[in-house]
Write a protein that holds these residues in place. Sequence first.
Motif, PDB file in Angstrom:
ATOM      1  N   ASP A  50       9.975   2.969   5.375  1.00 52.35           N
ATOM      2  CA  ASP A  50       9.309   2.270   6.466  1.00 52.35           C
ATOM      3  C   ASP A  50      10.225   1.207   7.071  1.00 52.35           C
ATOM      4  N   PRO A  51      10.657   1.370   8.317  1.00 51.99           N
ATOM      5  CA  PRO A  51      11.517   0.355   8.935  1.00 51.99           C
ATOM      6  C   PRO A  51      10.882  -1.036   8.948  1.00 51.99           C
ATOM      7  N   ASP A  52       9.568  -1.090   9.103  1.00 53.71           N
ATOM      8  CA  ASP A  52       8.894  -2.386   9.135  1.00 53.71           C
ATOM      9  C   ASP A  52       8.862  -3.069   7.772  1.00 53.71           C
ATOM     10  N   ALA A  53       9.109  -2.326   6.701  1.00 54.00           N
ATOM     11  CA  ALA A  53       9.089  -2.898   5.347  1.00 54.00           C
ATOM     12  C   ALA A  53      10.496  -3.193   4.830  1.00 54.00           C
ATOM     13  N   VAL A  82      11.519  -5.186   1.280  1.00 55.68           N
ATOM     14  CA  VAL A  82      12.207  -4.537   0.162  1.00 55.68           C
ATOM     15  C   VAL A  82      13.503  -5.271  -0.153  1.00 55.68           C
ATOM     16  N   GLU A  83      14.259  -5.629   0.873  1.00 59.69           N
ATOM     17  CA  GLU A  83      15.528  -6.330   0.654  1.00 59.69           C
ATOM     18  C   GLU A  83      15.311  -7.656  -0.068  1.00 59.69           C
ATOM     19  N   ASP A  84      14.269  -8.374   0.321  1.00 55.24           N
ATOM     20  CA  ASP A  84      13.979  -9.654  -0.325  1.00 55.24           C
ATOM     21  C   ASP A  84      13.576  -9.461  -1.782  1.00 55.24           C
ATOM     22  N   ARG A  85      12.792  -8.442  -2.045  1.00 53.34           N
ATOM     23  CA  ARG A  85      12.278  -8.233  -3.398  1.00 53.34           C
ATOM     24  C   ARG A  85      13.352  -7.758  -4.368  1.00 53.34           C
ATOM     25  N   SER A 134      15.292   1.944   8.221  1.00 51.37           N
ATOM     26  CA  SER A 134      14.587   1.777   6.944  1.00 51.37           C
ATOM     27  C   SER A 134      15.534   1.228   5.884  1.00 51.37           C
ATOM     28  N   TYR A 135      14.961   0.819   4.744  1.00 51.30           N
ATOM     29  CA  TYR A 135      15.795   0.362   3.631  1.00 51.30           C
ATOM     30  C   TYR A 135      16.715   1.485   3.165  1.00 51.30           C
ATOM     31  N   LEU A 136      16.204   2.705   3.111  1.00 51.06           N
ATOM     32  CA  LEU A 136      17.038   3.842   2.730  1.00 51.06           C
ATOM     33  C   LEU A 136      18.184   4.032   3.709  1.00 51.06           C
TER      34      LEU A 136
END
Length: 295
Positions: free
Chosen positions: A190-193, A197-200, A229-231
């Motif tokens: 999810d691009p919006d997430a 994810v990066e922070d966590r 996205s994160y990926l």
Amino acid sequence: MTKPTLFTFWAGRASPYQTLCIASWVAHGYDVVVYTADTDIKVPPGARQRPAEDVLDLGGHIHRYKNGFGAGSPSLHSNLFRYRLVERGDWWLDTDVVMLRSDLPETDFFLARQVNKNSLGIGIMRLPAQSPVIRDAIREVEAVIDKAEWGQTGPDLITRLVEKYGLAHKVYDRRTAYEIDYTEAIKLFDPDARREVEDRVASSLFVHLWNEIWNAIGFPQDLGPPEGSYLDGLVERFGSRGMFPARIPFASVRTWWDNREHRVRLARELREARSQAAPSPSFSFSYSYRTGAQG
């Protein structure tokens, strides 16, 4: 200090995502050995390929789950294989694990908790050579190998054995490796997430991608992740966008994810309905015969 060698096992065709994960280990300066029974598998530059028979020789046979979630998956074989490797005192990493940092702890014991604090992850493992935990794990896996169910030979088993031998105090926090749980793996797409994810995972050593969930939703692993996205960031960091002929839009991933959630919910409701249903009525029949009666 010399960095340890990292070991893994792969059966079947490796997707670009498995290559990406292994490439992240190499990028951090580690010697990497990929055991496989497939001679045509391509490992990323810097990794070495070794025959799986060096560790577990079954004449080419691969153990696979036969029923339930993960049916057909060689993860069952991987569990037995990983325990054989860890029995030697080596590091084990699953091929759906990305290494985020190069400073692995200098320890002969590494297991980390998952989001469910009662469960340990086995995607990244190291225990002392000849550990009784691994000795017992191998014995128990071999005893149920033909009828094992998902989780039975993996996290549930290792969690129980770590408790049995009083080693729970040595287990690492979930943020080390499993901050993103399989129940929220969609956030990786999810691009919006991405920022969340990066922070966590900012202080994590690893991020687990949960390949079996990807298989369960039907994600085509020959195609690239949604842009932004994160990926997508992992691809830019450890691979290249040229790894994929095309990208999947997040809307498609969202639909596949929701469809699986719907199927899981319906299956759960069906099980509950059957458990609450009244037992089926039983019938008995009796027949009387008259001696000498003519039809």
